[in-house]
Design an enzyme around this catalytic site. Structure first.
Site, PDB file in Angstrom:
ATOM      1  N   LYS A  54     134.469  29.604  64.437  1.00 40.33           N
ATOM      2  CA  LYS A  54     133.678  30.673  63.813  1.00 40.33           C
ATOM      3  C   LYS A  54     133.560  30.421  62.308  1.00 40.33           C
ATOM      4  O   LYS A  54     132.485  30.558  61.723  1.00 40.33           O
ATOM      5  CB  LYS A  54     134.338  32.038  64.080  1.00 40.33           C
ATOM      6  CG  LYS A  54     134.167  32.509  65.517  1.00 40.33           C
ATOM      7  CD  LYS A  54     135.111  33.649  65.893  1.00 40.33           C
ATOM      8  CE  LYS A  54     135.001  33.914  67.392  1.00 40.33           C
ATOM      9  NZ  LYS A  54     136.050  34.791  67.917  1.00 40.33           N
ATOM     10  N   GLN A  98     140.517  38.866  66.480  1.00 37.43           N
ATOM     11  CA  GLN A  98     140.561  37.903  67.583  1.00 37.43           C
ATOM     12  C   GLN A  98     141.533  38.395  68.661  1.00 37.43           C
ATOM     13  O   GLN A  98     142.668  38.769  68.364  1.00 37.43           O
ATOM     14  CB  GLN A  98     140.986  36.521  67.061  1.00 37.43           C
ATOM     15  CG  GLN A  98     140.913  35.416  68.086  1.00 37.43           C
ATOM     16  CD  GLN A  98     139.499  35.099  68.554  1.00 37.43           C
ATOM     17  OE1 GLN A  98     138.542  35.210  67.804  1.00 37.43           O
ATOM     18  NE2 GLN A  98     139.353  34.709  69.804  1.00 37.43           N
ATOM     19  N   ASP A 123     131.722  42.434  67.104  1.00 41.79           N
ATOM     20  CA  ASP A 123     132.044  42.187  68.516  1.00 41.79           C
ATOM     21  C   ASP A 123     131.312  43.187  69.424  1.00 41.79           C
ATOM     22  O   ASP A 123     131.234  42.981  70.631  1.00 41.79           O
ATOM     23  CB  ASP A 123     133.554  42.352  68.751  1.00 41.79           C
ATOM     24  CG  ASP A 123     134.279  41.031  68.939  1.00 41.79           C
ATOM     25  OD1 ASP A 123     133.662  40.078  69.442  1.00 41.79           O
ATOM     26  OD2 ASP A 123     135.476  40.970  68.592  1.00 41.79           O
TER      27      ASP A 123
HETATM   28  N1  GUN Z   1     138.795  36.414  72.557  1.00 41.63           N
HETATM   29  C1  GUN Z   1     138.082  35.885  73.577  1.00 41.63           C
HETATM   30  N2  GUN Z   1     136.816  36.352  73.567  1.00 41.63           N
HETATM   31  C2  GUN Z   1     136.721  37.194  72.517  1.00 41.63           C
HETATM   32  C3  GUN Z   1     135.658  37.970  71.969  1.00 41.63           C
HETATM   33  O1  GUN Z   1     134.528  38.006  72.454  1.00 41.63           O
HETATM   34  N3  GUN Z   1     135.961  38.702  70.858  1.00 41.63           N
HETATM   35  C4  GUN Z   1     137.202  38.697  70.310  1.00 41.63           C
HETATM   36  N4  GUN Z   1     137.402  39.467  69.242  1.00 41.63           N
HETATM   37  N5  GUN Z   1     138.204  37.989  70.783  1.00 41.63           N
HETATM   38  C5  GUN Z   1     137.967  37.238  71.879  1.00 41.63           C
END
Ligand code: GUN
Length: 286
Positions: A54, A98, A123
Protein backbone atom coordinates in the site's frame (compact mmCIF):
# COMPACT_ATOMS: atom_id res chain seq x y z
CA UNK A 1 -13.60 -23.42 -25.91
CA UNK A 2 -11.31 -22.03 -23.26
CA UNK A 3 -12.42 -18.99 -21.24
CA UNK A 4 -11.09 -15.47 -21.54
CA UNK A 5 -8.64 -15.07 -18.64
CA UNK A 6 -9.15 -11.81 -16.76
CA UNK A 7 -5.66 -10.89 -15.52
CA UNK A 8 -5.71 -8.25 -12.81
CA UNK A 9 -2.47 -6.52 -13.69
CA UNK A 10 -3.73 -4.59 -16.70
CA UNK A 11 -6.97 -3.51 -14.99
CA UNK A 12 -5.11 -2.46 -11.82
CA UNK A 13 -2.72 -0.36 -13.93
CA UNK A 14 -5.67 1.46 -15.53
CA UNK A 15 -7.30 2.20 -12.15
CA UNK A 16 -4.03 3.44 -10.67
CA UNK A 17 -3.34 5.68 -13.66
CA UNK A 18 -6.75 7.31 -13.32
CA UNK A 19 -6.16 7.74 -9.55
CA UNK A 20 -2.77 9.35 -10.29
CA UNK A 21 -4.42 11.88 -12.61
CA UNK A 22 -7.06 12.62 -9.94
CA UNK A 23 -4.31 13.21 -7.35
CA UNK A 24 -2.76 15.80 -9.70
CA UNK A 25 -6.13 17.51 -10.15
CA UNK A 26 -6.69 17.72 -6.39
CA UNK A 27 -3.23 19.20 -5.94
CA UNK A 28 -3.86 21.79 -8.67
CA UNK A 29 -7.44 22.67 -7.74
CA UNK A 30 -7.28 22.63 -3.94
CA UNK A 31 -3.56 22.83 -3.13
CA UNK A 32 -4.02 19.59 -1.18
CA UNK A 33 -2.03 16.34 -1.45
CA UNK A 34 -4.17 13.30 -0.57
CA UNK A 35 -2.73 11.42 2.42
CA UNK A 36 -3.25 7.87 3.71
CA UNK A 37 -2.33 6.59 7.17
CA UNK A 38 -2.10 2.82 7.61
CA UNK A 39 -1.91 1.53 11.17
CA UNK A 40 -0.31 -1.88 11.66
CA UNK A 41 -0.28 -3.41 15.12
CA UNK A 42 2.20 -6.24 15.77
CA UNK A 43 4.29 -8.16 13.27
CA UNK A 44 2.00 -10.42 11.26
CA UNK A 45 4.20 -11.18 8.19
CA UNK A 46 1.33 -11.23 5.67
CA UNK A 47 0.04 -7.89 7.02
CA UNK A 48 3.53 -6.41 6.73
CA UNK A 49 3.63 -7.39 3.04
CA UNK A 50 0.19 -5.83 2.41
CA UNK A 51 1.12 -2.61 4.22
CA UNK A 52 4.40 -2.26 2.32
CA UNK A 53 2.50 -2.74 -0.93
CA UNK A 54 0.00 0.00 0.00
CA UNK A 55 2.83 2.36 0.94
CA UNK A 56 4.67 1.70 -2.33
CA UNK A 57 1.53 2.25 -4.42
CA UNK A 58 0.84 5.57 -2.64
CA UNK A 59 4.33 6.74 -3.51
CA UNK A 60 3.85 5.78 -7.17
CA UNK A 61 0.68 7.87 -7.38
CA UNK A 62 1.85 10.95 -5.48
CA UNK A 63 -0.24 10.19 -2.37
CA UNK A 64 1.34 10.94 1.02
CA UNK A 65 1.70 7.68 2.93
CA UNK A 66 2.19 7.40 6.67
CA UNK A 67 2.72 3.90 8.08
CA UNK A 68 2.05 3.83 11.82
CA UNK A 69 3.66 0.67 13.22
CA UNK A 70 2.51 -0.03 16.78
CA UNK A 71 3.84 -2.81 19.04
CA UNK A 72 2.05 -6.17 19.50
CA UNK A 73 1.10 -5.23 23.09
CA UNK A 74 -0.63 -1.96 22.13
CA UNK A 75 -3.73 -1.40 24.26
CA UNK A 76 -7.15 -0.59 22.88
CA UNK A 77 -6.88 2.87 24.51
CA UNK A 78 -3.56 3.63 22.81
CA UNK A 79 -4.92 2.58 19.44
CA UNK A 80 -8.09 4.66 19.90
CA UNK A 81 -5.94 7.68 20.85
CA UNK A 82 -3.88 7.23 17.67
CA UNK A 83 -7.05 7.09 15.56
CA UNK A 84 -8.35 10.26 17.26
CA UNK A 85 -5.09 11.99 16.41
CA UNK A 86 -5.29 10.93 12.73
CA UNK A 87 -9.00 11.90 12.56
CA UNK A 88 -7.93 15.43 13.54
CA UNK A 89 -4.93 15.56 11.18
CA UNK A 90 -5.75 17.75 8.16
CA UNK A 91 -2.98 16.17 6.07
CA UNK A 92 -4.48 12.69 6.40
CA UNK A 93 -7.59 11.96 4.31
CA UNK A 94 -7.73 8.18 4.65
CA UNK A 95 -7.17 5.92 7.68
CA UNK A 96 -6.88 2.15 7.52
CA UNK A 97 -6.28 -0.21 10.44
CA UNK A 98 -4.69 -3.34 8.98
CA UNK A 99 -6.51 -6.52 10.04
CA UNK A 100 -6.26 -8.89 11.78
CA UNK A 101 -5.48 -7.15 15.06
CA UNK A 102 -3.40 -9.07 17.67
CA UNK A 103 -5.32 -11.59 19.78
CA UNK A 104 -5.31 -9.37 22.90
CA UNK A 105 -7.39 -6.62 21.25
CA UNK A 106 -9.08 -8.55 18.42
CA UNK A 107 -12.37 -8.71 20.34
CA UNK A 108 -12.49 -4.89 20.20
CA UNK A 109 -12.02 -4.70 16.41
CA UNK A 110 -15.49 -3.20 15.80
CA UNK A 111 -15.09 -0.51 18.44
CA UNK A 112 -11.66 0.36 17.03
CA UNK A 113 -12.77 0.51 13.37
CA UNK A 114 -15.87 2.51 14.30
CA UNK A 115 -13.66 5.21 15.83
CA UNK A 116 -12.41 6.18 12.34
CA UNK A 117 -14.14 9.29 10.97
CA UNK A 118 -16.53 7.89 8.28
CA UNK A 119 -15.17 10.49 5.82
CA UNK A 120 -11.66 8.99 6.30
CA UNK A 121 -12.80 5.35 6.36
CA UNK A 122 -11.13 4.18 3.13
CA UNK A 123 -11.88 0.53 3.99
CA UNK A 124 -15.62 1.33 3.90
CA UNK A 125 -16.19 -0.70 7.08
CA UNK A 126 -17.78 2.01 9.26
CA UNK A 127 -21.53 1.47 9.88
CA UNK A 128 -22.25 4.90 8.34
CA UNK A 129 -20.59 3.81 5.10
CA UNK A 130 -22.24 0.38 5.26
CA UNK A 131 -25.63 2.07 5.77
CA UNK A 132 -25.07 4.43 2.85
CA UNK A 133 -24.24 1.47 0.63
CA UNK A 134 -27.37 -0.41 1.71
CA UNK A 135 -29.68 2.54 0.96
CA UNK A 136 -28.14 2.90 -2.49
CA UNK A 137 -26.02 6.00 -1.75
CA UNK A 138 -22.51 4.50 -1.80
CA UNK A 139 -19.71 6.79 -0.52
CA UNK A 140 -16.60 4.87 0.60
CA UNK A 141 -17.08 1.22 -0.36
CA UNK A 142 -14.92 -1.81 0.66
CA UNK A 143 -12.06 -2.18 -1.82
CA UNK A 144 -12.22 -5.89 -2.72
CA UNK A 145 -15.91 -6.00 -3.77
CA UNK A 146 -15.54 -2.60 -5.46
CA UNK A 147 -12.66 -4.17 -7.42
CA UNK A 148 -14.97 -6.98 -8.60
CA UNK A 149 -17.41 -4.43 -10.06
CA UNK A 150 -14.60 -2.36 -11.59
CA UNK A 151 -13.15 -5.47 -13.23
CA UNK A 152 -16.50 -6.37 -14.80
CA UNK A 153 -16.86 -2.80 -16.09
CA UNK A 154 -13.33 -2.58 -17.48
CA UNK A 155 -13.71 -6.01 -19.11
CA UNK A 156 -16.94 -4.85 -20.76
CA UNK A 157 -19.07 -7.48 -19.02
CA UNK A 158 -22.67 -6.34 -18.57
CA UNK A 159 -24.15 -6.52 -15.04
CA UNK A 160 -27.64 -5.05 -15.57
CA UNK A 161 -30.33 -7.77 -15.58
CA UNK A 162 -27.81 -10.59 -15.05
CA UNK A 163 -28.27 -13.49 -12.66
CA UNK A 164 -25.43 -13.19 -10.11
CA UNK A 165 -24.51 -15.66 -7.38
CA UNK A 166 -22.06 -14.88 -4.57
CA UNK A 167 -20.62 -17.69 -2.47
CA UNK A 168 -19.68 -16.19 0.91
CA UNK A 169 -21.37 -13.66 3.18
CA UNK A 170 -18.51 -11.83 4.91
CA UNK A 171 -18.76 -8.16 5.86
CA UNK A 172 -15.64 -7.46 3.77
CA UNK A 173 -16.67 -9.15 0.50
CA UNK A 174 -19.95 -11.07 0.20
CA UNK A 175 -22.38 -8.62 1.83
CA UNK A 176 -21.07 -5.40 0.27
CA UNK A 177 -20.81 -7.09 -3.12
CA UNK A 178 -24.47 -8.11 -2.84
CA UNK A 179 -25.42 -4.43 -2.52
CA UNK A 180 -23.06 -3.27 -5.26
CA UNK A 181 -24.42 -5.83 -7.75
CA UNK A 182 -28.00 -5.03 -6.72
CA UNK A 183 -27.38 -1.31 -7.26
CA UNK A 184 -26.24 -2.23 -10.78
CA UNK A 185 -29.54 -4.08 -11.35
CA UNK A 186 -28.33 -7.67 -11.19
CA UNK A 187 -30.56 -10.34 -9.63
CA UNK A 188 -28.38 -11.52 -6.77
CA UNK A 189 -28.30 -14.64 -4.59
CA UNK A 190 -25.91 -14.98 -1.64
CA UNK A 191 -24.91 -18.55 -0.70
CA UNK A 192 -23.13 -19.55 2.50
CA UNK A 193 -22.24 -22.52 4.70
CA UNK A 194 -25.90 -23.36 5.43
CA UNK A 195 -27.03 -23.16 1.78
CA UNK A 196 -28.64 -26.31 0.44
CA UNK A 197 -28.12 -27.27 -3.24
CA UNK A 198 -25.12 -24.95 -3.65
CA UNK A 199 -24.13 -26.52 -6.99
CA UNK A 200 -27.62 -26.11 -8.43
CA UNK A 201 -27.79 -22.41 -7.44
CA UNK A 202 -24.24 -21.72 -8.66
CA UNK A 203 -25.12 -23.23 -12.06
CA UNK A 204 -27.80 -20.54 -12.52
CA UNK A 205 -25.20 -17.77 -12.32
CA UNK A 206 -24.21 -15.69 -15.32
CA UNK A 207 -21.82 -13.96 -12.90
CA UNK A 208 -20.43 -16.28 -10.22
CA UNK A 209 -18.30 -14.84 -7.42
CA UNK A 210 -16.47 -17.19 -5.08
CA UNK A 211 -15.51 -15.62 -1.75
CA UNK A 212 -15.72 -18.54 0.66
CA UNK A 213 -12.09 -19.07 1.63
CA UNK A 214 -12.30 -22.77 0.75
CA UNK A 215 -9.85 -24.07 -1.86
CA UNK A 216 -11.51 -25.81 -4.82
CA UNK A 217 -15.04 -25.37 -3.44
CA UNK A 218 -16.25 -24.42 -6.92
CA UNK A 219 -15.87 -27.35 -9.29
CA UNK A 220 -16.46 -27.43 -13.04
CA UNK A 221 -19.94 -28.93 -12.71
CA UNK A 222 -21.08 -25.87 -10.70
CA UNK A 223 -20.47 -23.46 -13.56
CA UNK A 224 -22.92 -22.42 -16.23
CA UNK A 225 -21.63 -22.53 -19.80
CA UNK A 226 -20.23 -19.10 -20.69
CA UNK A 227 -20.51 -17.64 -17.16
CA UNK A 228 -18.12 -15.02 -15.81
CA UNK A 229 -16.32 -16.48 -12.78
CA UNK A 230 -14.63 -14.13 -10.31
CA UNK A 231 -12.47 -15.88 -7.74
CA UNK A 232 -11.86 -13.73 -4.65
CA UNK A 233 -10.37 -16.60 -2.63
CA UNK A 234 -6.75 -16.50 -1.50
CA UNK A 235 -5.90 -19.80 0.16
CA UNK A 236 -2.36 -20.76 1.07
CA UNK A 237 -2.20 -24.54 0.64
CA UNK A 238 1.60 -24.80 0.95
CA UNK A 239 4.30 -22.31 2.03
CA UNK A 240 4.65 -20.98 -1.52
CA UNK A 241 1.37 -22.08 -3.12
CA UNK A 242 -1.71 -19.83 -3.28
CA UNK A 243 -4.98 -21.03 -4.78
CA UNK A 244 -8.45 -19.53 -5.06
CA UNK A 245 -11.85 -21.03 -4.28
CA UNK A 246 -12.36 -22.26 -7.85
CA UNK A 247 -10.93 -25.32 -9.57
CA UNK A 248 -9.42 -23.10 -12.25
CA UNK A 249 -8.34 -25.76 -14.74
CA UNK A 250 -11.79 -27.35 -14.89
CA UNK A 251 -13.65 -24.04 -14.74
CA UNK A 252 -11.78 -22.39 -17.60
CA UNK A 253 -13.11 -25.03 -20.01
CA UNK A 254 -16.72 -24.09 -19.20
CA UNK A 255 -16.72 -20.41 -18.20
CA UNK A 256 -16.79 -17.54 -20.69
CA UNK A 257 -14.37 -15.48 -18.59
CA UNK A 258 -12.48 -16.27 -15.40
CA UNK A 259 -10.03 -14.59 -13.01
CA UNK A 260 -6.87 -16.52 -12.02
CA UNK A 261 -5.44 -16.75 -8.48
CA UNK A 262 -2.92 -15.30 -7.95
CA UNK A 263 -2.89 -12.49 -10.49
CA UNK A 264 -6.62 -11.89 -10.73
CA UNK A 265 -9.08 -9.63 -8.95
CA UNK A 266 -6.87 -9.44 -5.83
CA UNK A 267 -4.55 -7.05 -7.65
CA UNK A 268 -7.41 -4.57 -7.93
CA UNK A 269 -7.86 -4.24 -4.14
CA UNK A 270 -4.92 -1.87 -3.58
CA UNK A 271 -5.80 0.06 -6.74
CA UNK A 272 -9.35 0.55 -5.39
CA UNK A 273 -7.90 1.67 -2.04
CA UNK A 274 -6.04 4.42 -3.89
CA UNK A 275 -9.29 5.39 -5.58
CA UNK A 276 -10.95 5.56 -2.15
CA UNK A 277 -8.17 7.80 -0.80
CA UNK A 278 -8.77 10.18 -3.71
CA UNK A 279 -12.52 10.08 -3.07
CA UNK A 280 -12.02 10.70 0.66
CA UNK A 281 -9.74 13.67 -0.08
CA UNK A 282 -12.42 15.11 -2.38
CA UNK A 283 -15.11 14.59 0.30
CA UNK A 284 -12.95 16.55 2.74
CA UNK A 285 -12.08 19.34 0.28
CA UNK A 286 -15.72 19.93 -0.68
N1 GUN B 1 -6.65 -7.47 5.96
C1 GUN B 1 -7.03 -8.26 4.93
N2 GUN B 1 -7.89 -7.62 4.12
C2 GUN B 1 -8.07 -6.39 4.64
C3 GUN B 1 -8.84 -5.25 4.25
O1 GUN B 1 -9.55 -5.23 3.25
N3 GUN B 1 -8.74 -4.16 5.06
C4 GUN B 1 -7.97 -4.15 6.18
N4 GUN B 1 -7.97 -3.05 6.92
N5 GUN B 1 -7.25 -5.18 6.57
C5 GUN B 1 -7.30 -6.29 5.80
Amino acid sequence: MSARILYGKEFAAQIKESARLEVEKIKNNFGVTPGLAVIIVGENPASQVYVRNKHKTCEELGIVSEVVAMPEDTTKENLLAKIDELNADKNIHGILVQLPLPAAIKAHSDEILNRIDPKKDVDGFHPVNVGNLVIGNPQLVPCTPAGCIEMLDLAGIEIDGKRAVIIGRSNIVGKPLFHLLLARHATVTVCHTHTKNLAEIAREAEILVAASGKPNLVTGDMIREGATVIDVGINRIAPKKLVGDVDFDAAKEIAGAITPVPGGVGLLTVAMLMKNVVKAAKLQCA
